[in-house]
Write a protein that holds these residues in place. Sequence first.
Motif, mmCIF file in Angstrom:
data_model
loop_
_atom_site.group_PDB
_atom_site.id
_atom_site.type_symbol
_atom_site.label_atom_id
_atom_site.label_comp_id
_atom_site.label_asym_id
_atom_site.label_seq_id
_atom_site.Cartn_x
_atom_site.Cartn_y
_atom_site.Cartn_z
ATOM 1 N N CYS A 99 0.819 -1.203 0.000
ATOM 2 C CA CYS A 99 0.000 0.000 0.000
ATOM 3 C C CYS A 99 0.857 1.260 0.000
ATOM 4 O O CYS A 99 2.044 1.233 0.297
ATOM 5 C CB CYS A 99 -0.983 -0.003 1.163
ATOM 6 N N GLU A 100 0.240 2.371 -0.344
ATOM 7 C CA GLU A 100 0.985 3.622 -0.497
ATOM 8 C C GLU A 100 1.606 4.086 0.812
ATOM 9 O O GLU A 100 2.741 4.549 0.840
ATOM 10 C CB GLU A 100 0.059 4.715 -1.036
ATOM 11 N N ASP A 117 5.469 4.340 1.440
ATOM 12 C CA ASP A 117 5.990 5.661 1.744
ATOM 13 C C ASP A 117 6.883 5.625 2.972
ATOM 14 O O ASP A 117 7.938 6.268 3.004
ATOM 15 C CB ASP A 117 4.823 6.631 1.977
ATOM 16 N N ASP A 160 7.543 7.241 -7.894
ATOM 17 C CA ASP A 160 6.201 6.690 -7.681
ATOM 18 C C ASP A 160 6.189 5.221 -8.115
ATOM 19 O O ASP A 160 6.111 4.927 -9.309
ATOM 20 C CB ASP A 160 5.185 7.492 -8.500
ATOM 21 N N PHE A 198 3.938 3.008 -7.974
ATOM 22 C CA PHE A 198 2.709 2.525 -8.610
ATOM 23 C C PHE A 198 2.567 3.011 -10.051
ATOM 24 O O PHE A 198 1.604 2.713 -10.733
ATOM 25 C CB PHE A 198 1.491 2.943 -7.781
#
Lengths: 348, 410
Positions: free
Chosen positions: B142-143, B147, B352, B354
């Motif tokens: 997940c982001e 992160d 990024d 994704f």
Amino acid sequence: MQSVFSKFAKNDYAKYPFLKEAAKYLKIPDLKIEDLATPELEDILKRAEERVEEAILYTRVSRKLEKADNEISSYPVAIILAAATKSSFIQKRYALAEAKQTFEDLKNEKDKPKEKILTFAQDFGWKLALNKDSEITYEFALNFTDYLRNTTHLRGKKWKLVNRLLSDGNVYLTRTETARLLSEEVRKHIEKRVEVKELPRFPPKIIETAEKIKELSAEKIGKAEMEGFPKTVVQAAFPPCIEALYQAVSSGRHLSHVGRFTLTSFLTNIGMSPDNVIELFRTFSDFNERMTRYQVEHIAGERGSRTRYIPPRCETLQTHGVCVNPDELCQKIRHPLTYYRKKVKVAK
Amino acid sequence: MSSQKFTERKFGDYYKGNDVSICVPTSIEKREFGFLLFERGMLRHITFKAKEALESFLRATTCSDVYHSCSYYESPEAEMDRKGWLGADLIFDIDADHIPTSCERVHDGWICGNCSFSGKGIAPKKCPVCGSEKFNIGTWPCEVCLDSAKTETAKLLDLLMRDFGFSEKEVRVFFSGHRGYHVHVENEAIKTLAAVARREMVDYVSGLGLDVFFHGLNEKNWRVMRAYQDIRLDDLGWRKRIALGMQNFILSANEQDLRNIGLRKSIVEAILRNKDAILKSLLETGTWGVIRGVGFETWRKIAEHGVKLQSAKIDTVVTTDIHRLIRLTGTLHGKTGFKKVEFPVLAVDDFDPFKSAVAFKGGTATVFVSDAPEFRLGDEMFGPYRSQKVELPTAAAVLLICKRRAEVLE
């Protein structure tokens, strides 16, 4: 650049005969084993014997600079003598004594001490420089790889890299610290040289001298060296980390890879049979007998390279989070097997 | 067609297509390669003389995961004991699994290996139904998690370049294709470093065994000066990092944060009341300890917490394993269908995953999703889904199938 290095004279090489550059002062550059029995070399052989004996008795090796030629030539002969004793204790002791002496000598150099240290370090291929940053109070800056190669087995928190000033690849050191690390390099260098795997046939004179040295060491050290482990496994003497792993495995709880390796190597080292170790792992839900047997026997040294693996030492266990609930005895040891050995002794 | 066959075909198409860009390691002929096959089992001890041979192997054999050794060997094709180790690159692995985040409750799940009872979040110690301690864990890339892994990566890169002095050319950073980042260091002096020496480097970047005493914070200094000038923001190495950590902590800490590191109520109040004076003194004269009633022990605790904030949370085992197999750059991750991609060290903040790691461009597939959180690929948002049929772009479909959250329907 050249000016920061001090040129070594013959006397310096007599003090530090293990430096590569010292070889140019050897009396007989291509020394053969047979030559050692010749009468011309008697003085050198005698001095060589003395070197090893001093190492055993005082863990120091005196420096006889008035006979610099003999002094330099006696060093390689001392190496041969130490190798001929076939005693790893004597060999390690000799390396340690030369290293300790070097530390003292380097620390106490009066004439251009910094330059001498730089020249010495260069001989071993170190990336050592004088610190030029006036904001930093250290005299030397050493590339961290050279630093690590010589500190990873040193005791004391102050040698841990994380407790040093490290910047741009350099570890900052005082003169004494630099001398200490250089002496470690000397110890490693000599240990490597004396641990010859295949020994040549020595002349009787050398064998005789080696025997004499061995007798001396037996007298000095006694026979207290290296006691084995008891035949049965004493669980009460397990260190806390092993006890925790043992409890976890007994109740079928998941263990990390490092945890499994630590427990297995510990148990096989204190005398548990691979079969019994395999039984322990049977409670795991993902137990696979073939795989477990392969791994356990590999660690026990019954397969593959035939090396018996020993458990990681305390520091490594700390890094990987295996060290738990350290107790008082843990403060005094650096290896789980040492803990066990000590505690078993007390229990007796 | 089964979901596995579907994924296998898509993976195969990727390696046969034009978009594939494998980045082979230096000295390819000295490396061992390993391949995880879709039909279970692993091929190991494989070698290639050149990139072309490896590429044609990948076109002919569809693998779920492709690895190469971080080490260099004389005979990489031989058994482990006979390989002849020549050296190894220095590898760091930062995985979200090692960093606790608040979102794990939302997207992670677990299933008891014994009775199949399942739940959300981090697995409990024991299954509440049958008491078993063995679980199958379902994580999610997940982001938020990625992160936090990226933040740790940025700290690691700073440590490697400023403190260890590695150049931008020697340090390379990658998205692993799943839940983390890899950092590779290729440097001649590093190559032959033993595992123990690498462990010291691990301890350095993770702040393990750090004693603030050796960085100037000791009682003797305190008695002499009643203040510290040794831990300064303009210093070097860990000294600077400790100062930064202390500054950041003082700057942002509330009462509870300060209580959490073991400070008494009266001291916490004194610190909060004098926050500005403390920070001002630090910036202007580089001195700590200007507050009456706040003594040595308090500063020590704050400094130790500063170390925690500044250290990089890495997987300690990967770096110390000098025989490790690591994922080949440009190949797909079997758990996501994302590719491992490199990005410039200086671009770490803007990277990024994704977007850059999406391997499958174009096409759609209809899948039945059992359970998936909301997620993003490129600029498009998907989900959340629960027990529903949905038509998705190939990349999204492959991701859900690989994470065992969906089955293919056509």
